[in-house]
Scaffold this motif. Structure first.
Motif, PDB file in Angstrom:
ATOM      1  N   VAL A  50      46.001   9.766  19.238  1.00 33.15           N
ATOM      2  CA  VAL A  50      46.385   9.831  20.648  1.00 33.15           C
ATOM      3  C   VAL A  50      47.676   9.028  20.789  1.00 33.15           C
ATOM      4  O   VAL A  50      47.702   7.832  20.487  1.00 33.15           O
ATOM      5  N   VAL A  51      48.739   9.693  21.194  1.00 32.66           N
ATOM      6  CA  VAL A  51      50.042   9.033  21.304  1.00 32.66           C
ATOM      7  C   VAL A  51      50.508   9.119  22.755  1.00 32.66           C
ATOM      8  O   VAL A  51      50.667  10.206  23.306  1.00 32.66           O
ATOM      9  N   LEU A  52      50.675   7.948  23.360  1.00 34.96           N
ATOM     10  CA  LEU A  52      51.093   7.889  24.762  1.00 34.96           C
ATOM     11  C   LEU A  52      52.471   7.245  24.839  1.00 34.96           C
ATOM     12  O   LEU A  52      52.650   6.108  24.383  1.00 34.96           O
ATOM     13  N   ASP A  53      53.412   7.979  25.374  1.00 30.54           N
ATOM     14  CA  ASP A  53      54.806   7.503  25.467  1.00 30.54           C
ATOM     15  C   ASP A  53      55.308   6.969  24.125  1.00 30.54           C
ATOM     16  O   ASP A  53      55.908   5.888  24.043  1.00 30.54           O
ATOM     17  N   GLY A  54      54.997   7.695  23.078  1.00 26.48           N
ATOM     18  CA  GLY A  54      55.498   7.358  21.746  1.00 26.48           C
ATOM     19  C   GLY A  54      54.714   6.275  21.024  1.00 26.48           C
ATOM     20  O   GLY A  54      55.020   5.925  19.884  1.00 26.48           O
ATOM     21  N   ARG A  55      53.657   5.751  21.682  1.00 28.90           N
ATOM     22  CA  ARG A  55      52.888   4.659  21.082  1.00 28.90           C
ATOM     23  C   ARG A  55      51.512   5.185  20.661  1.00 28.90           C
ATOM     24  O   ARG A  55      50.803   5.785  21.478  1.00 28.90           O
ATOM     25  N   LEU A  56      51.174   4.975  19.391  1.00 29.25           N
ATOM     26  CA  LEU A  56      49.861   5.411  18.890  1.00 29.25           C
ATOM     27  C   LEU A  56      48.779   4.481  19.439  1.00 29.25           C
ATOM     28  O   LEU A  56      48.833   3.259  19.226  1.00 29.25           O
ATOM     29  N   LEU A  57      47.803   5.048  20.154  1.00 36.60           N
ATOM     30  CA  LEU A  57      46.735   4.215  20.723  1.00 36.60           C
ATOM     31  C   LEU A  57      45.643   4.014  19.674  1.00 36.60           C
ATOM     32  O   LEU A  57      45.328   4.936  18.915  1.00 36.60           O
ATOM     33  N   PRO A  58      45.046   2.831  19.637  1.00 39.46           N
ATOM     34  CA  PRO A  58      44.061   2.546  18.599  1.00 39.46           C
ATOM     35  C   PRO A  58      42.662   3.075  18.934  1.00 39.46           C
ATOM     36  O   PRO A  58      42.022   2.599  19.864  1.00 39.46           O
ATOM     37  N   PHE A  59      42.218   4.062  18.195  1.00 42.51           N
ATOM     38  CA  PHE A  59      40.842   4.568  18.303  1.00 42.51           C
ATOM     39  C   PHE A  59      40.296   4.733  16.897  1.00 42.51           C
ATOM     40  O   PHE A  59      41.064   4.928  15.939  1.00 42.51           O
ATOM     41  N   ARG A  60      38.970   4.670  16.782  1.00 46.00           N
ATOM     42  CA  ARG A  60      38.362   4.748  15.445  1.00 46.00           C
ATOM     43  C   ARG A  60      37.849   6.132  15.093  1.00 46.00           C
ATOM     44  O   ARG A  60      37.840   6.544  13.949  1.00 46.00           O
ATOM     45  N   PHE A  87      41.721  16.931  30.720  1.00 41.83           N
ATOM     46  CA  PHE A  87      41.353  15.841  31.626  1.00 41.83           C
ATOM     47  C   PHE A  87      41.777  14.497  31.049  1.00 41.83           C
ATOM     48  O   PHE A  87      42.392  13.677  31.733  1.00 41.83           O
ATOM     49  N   LEU A  88      41.485  14.261  29.775  1.00 38.92           N
ATOM     50  CA  LEU A  88      41.827  12.968  29.166  1.00 38.92           C
ATOM     51  C   LEU A  88      43.339  12.789  29.063  1.00 38.92           C
ATOM     52  O   LEU A  88      43.858  11.689  29.290  1.00 38.92           O
ATOM     53  N   ALA A  89      44.047  13.867  28.729  1.00 41.11           N
ATOM     54  CA  ALA A  89      45.508  13.776  28.667  1.00 41.11           C
ATOM     55  C   ALA A  89      46.056  13.386  30.039  1.00 41.11           C
ATOM     56  O   ALA A  89      46.920  12.512  30.151  1.00 41.11           O
ATOM     57  N   ALA A  90      45.505  13.989  31.091  1.00 42.81           N
ATOM     58  CA  ALA A  90      45.945  13.653  32.449  1.00 42.81           C
ATOM     59  C   ALA A  90      45.617  12.202  32.783  1.00 42.81           C
ATOM     60  O   ALA A  90      46.438  11.477  33.351  1.00 42.81           O
ATOM     61  N   GLU A  91      44.411  11.773  32.415  1.00 44.23           N
ATOM     62  CA  GLU A  91      44.006  10.392  32.703  1.00 44.23           C
ATOM     63  C   GLU A  91      44.952   9.396  32.046  1.00 44.23           C
ATOM     64  O   GLU A  91      45.339   8.395  32.652  1.00 44.23           O
ATOM     65  N   LEU A  92      45.328   9.661  30.800  1.00 41.43           N
ATOM     66  CA  LEU A  92      46.211   8.733  30.083  1.00 41.43           C
ATOM     67  C   LEU A  92      47.610   8.729  30.701  1.00 41.43           C
ATOM     68  O   LEU A  92      48.242   7.673  30.828  1.00 41.43           O
ATOM     69  N   LEU A  93      48.093   9.896  31.100  1.00 43.04           N
ATOM     70  CA  LEU A  93      49.406   9.957  31.751  1.00 43.04           C
ATOM     71  C   LEU A  93      49.400   9.158  33.052  1.00 43.04           C
ATOM     72  O   LEU A  93      50.340   8.417  33.354  1.00 43.04           O
ATOM     73  N   LEU A  94      48.318   9.294  33.814  1.00 43.06           N
ATOM     74  CA  LEU A  94      48.250   8.608  35.101  1.00 43.06           C
ATOM     75  C   LEU A  94      48.053   7.104  34.912  1.00 43.06           C
ATOM     76  O   LEU A  94      48.535   6.305  35.717  1.00 43.06           O
ATOM     77  N   TYR A 126      44.418  20.389  20.675  1.00 45.74           N
ATOM     78  CA  TYR A 126      45.747  19.794  20.733  1.00 45.74           C
ATOM     79  C   TYR A 126      46.222  19.801  22.180  1.00 45.74           C
ATOM     80  O   TYR A 126      46.092  20.809  22.876  1.00 45.74           O
ATOM     81  N   ALA A 127      46.719  18.682  22.621  1.00 40.93           N
ATOM     82  CA  ALA A 127      47.324  18.606  23.960  1.00 40.93           C
ATOM     83  C   ALA A 127      48.680  17.943  23.853  1.00 40.93           C
ATOM     84  O   ALA A 127      48.842  16.963  23.122  1.00 40.93           O
ATOM     85  N   ASN A 128      49.626  18.488  24.567  1.00 41.86           N
ATOM     86  CA  ASN A 128      50.966  17.910  24.644  1.00 41.86           C
ATOM     87  C   ASN A 128      51.365  18.036  26.120  1.00 41.86           C
ATOM     88  O   ASN A 128      51.781  19.094  26.571  1.00 41.86           O
ATOM     89  N   MET A 129      51.167  16.945  26.852  1.00 39.54           N
ATOM     90  CA  MET A 129      51.371  17.018  28.310  1.00 39.54           C
ATOM     91  C   MET A 129      52.323  15.924  28.774  1.00 39.54           C
ATOM     92  O   MET A 129      52.463  14.890  28.140  1.00 39.54           O
ATOM     93  N   GLU A 130      52.944  16.181  29.917  1.00 43.57           N
ATOM     94  CA  GLU A 130      53.889  15.202  30.461  1.00 43.57           C
ATOM     95  C   GLU A 130      53.884  15.248  31.985  1.00 43.57           C
ATOM     96  O   GLU A 130      53.422  16.231  32.576  1.00 43.57           O
TER      97      GLU A 130
END
Lengths: 183, 85
Positions: free
Chosen positions: A14-24, A56-63, A175-179
């Motif tokens: 999961v990459v948000l604004d170019g930053r890889l988020l830590p998930f296991r 939904f999750l992609a939207a949540e992370l963007l918001l 795969y999601a690629n949203m902005e």
């Protein structure tokens, strides 16, 4: 138009604004982990099909990145696209109705056999009353999405759009690629 | 009746994907819709399906659901009185 935030979700990252988020976790378990760690207050998530969960999750992370949850209003559009549409849920539903001796068509599986439901789930979560669109495209086409966003912005009420590609051809494959884009 | 209520709670959790709930979290006398579990109209259709699939009960009149789905206890009492399997 300018992009303010971007997110990419795959079965392993999961990459948000170019930053890889830590998930296991990985695969669909990753989605549950993202929900529990970053959302947690929308149990309807567990009733969604895979396409809606990913969108939904992609939207949540963007918001979350945006900070302002932008609740309510008609000034934000949701414009999504994908190749497989609701195919993954269509298969699940087909399985449920395949045996005439065990014919119990689940309404909660059936409701997701339309791909545009993902846009509705995002709008409902945020109380948005703006334009929602889902386009079935052969491939991810940023130029086409920009054209659809331009079209949405011809409505003077629409100030921004949550836009992108959400693709879920099969379970564990998404795969999601949203902005978020603004006028 | 208590055994049926416990079984029903498990089936409701499974059918409605109430992932974060255990049977103990569900008050048998709490309303299923509105407050309580906060179920919606699609959940109501799933409950109708659950009764047909597991207990052989077909609600002929959907309006009956409003009474039958008042709480888990009311639902269990209806099932005990009308079940065919």
């Amino acid at each position: 138009m300018r992009t303010t935030h971007k997110v990419e979700i795959t079965p392993t990252s999961v990459v948000l604004d170019g930053r890889l988020l830590p998930f296991r976790e990985s695969g669909e378990a990753l989605l549950t982990e993202v929900y529990r760690q970053r959302v947690g207050d929308w149990p309807k998530f567990f009733k969604m099909d895979l396409l809606s969960k990913v969108g939904f999750l992609a939207a949540e992370l963007l918001l979350e990145a945006e900070g302002d949850r932008h609740r309510g209003g008609s000034d934000r559009a949701v414009i999504l696209s994908g190749r497989s549409g609701s195919l993954c849920d269509d298969r699940d539903y087909q399985q449920l109705i395949a045996d005439p001796d065990d014919f119990y068509p689940s309404p909660s599986v059936f409701v997701y056999t339309l791909p545009n439901i993902v846009t509705g789930e995002i709008a409902i979560r945020n109380g948005w009353h703006g334009e929602t669109m889902y386009y079935a495209l052969e491939e991810y086409d940023p130029a086409a999405l920009a054209a659809y966003a331009t079209l949405a912005f011809t409505d003077p009420q629409t100030r921004s759009a949550l836009c992108g590609w959400v693709e879920c051809p099969a379970h564990e494959d998404f795969y999601a690629n949203m902005e978020i884009i603004e006028r | 009746m208590e055994e049926l209520i416990a079984q029903l709670k498990g089936k409701i959790i499974e059918a409605l994907n109430l992932v974060d709930l255990t049977p103990e979290d569900i008050d048998a006398d709490a309303p299923l819709f509105g407050e309580g579990l906060g179920l919606d109209s699609i959940d109501a259709l799933e409950l109708i399906l659950l009764m047909e699939k597991n207990y052989g009960i077909r609600l002929k009149n959907p309006a009956e659901g409003k009474e039958v789905f008042k709480s888990v206890r009311v639902m269990a009492e209806y099932i005990a009185a009308h079940r065919t399997k």
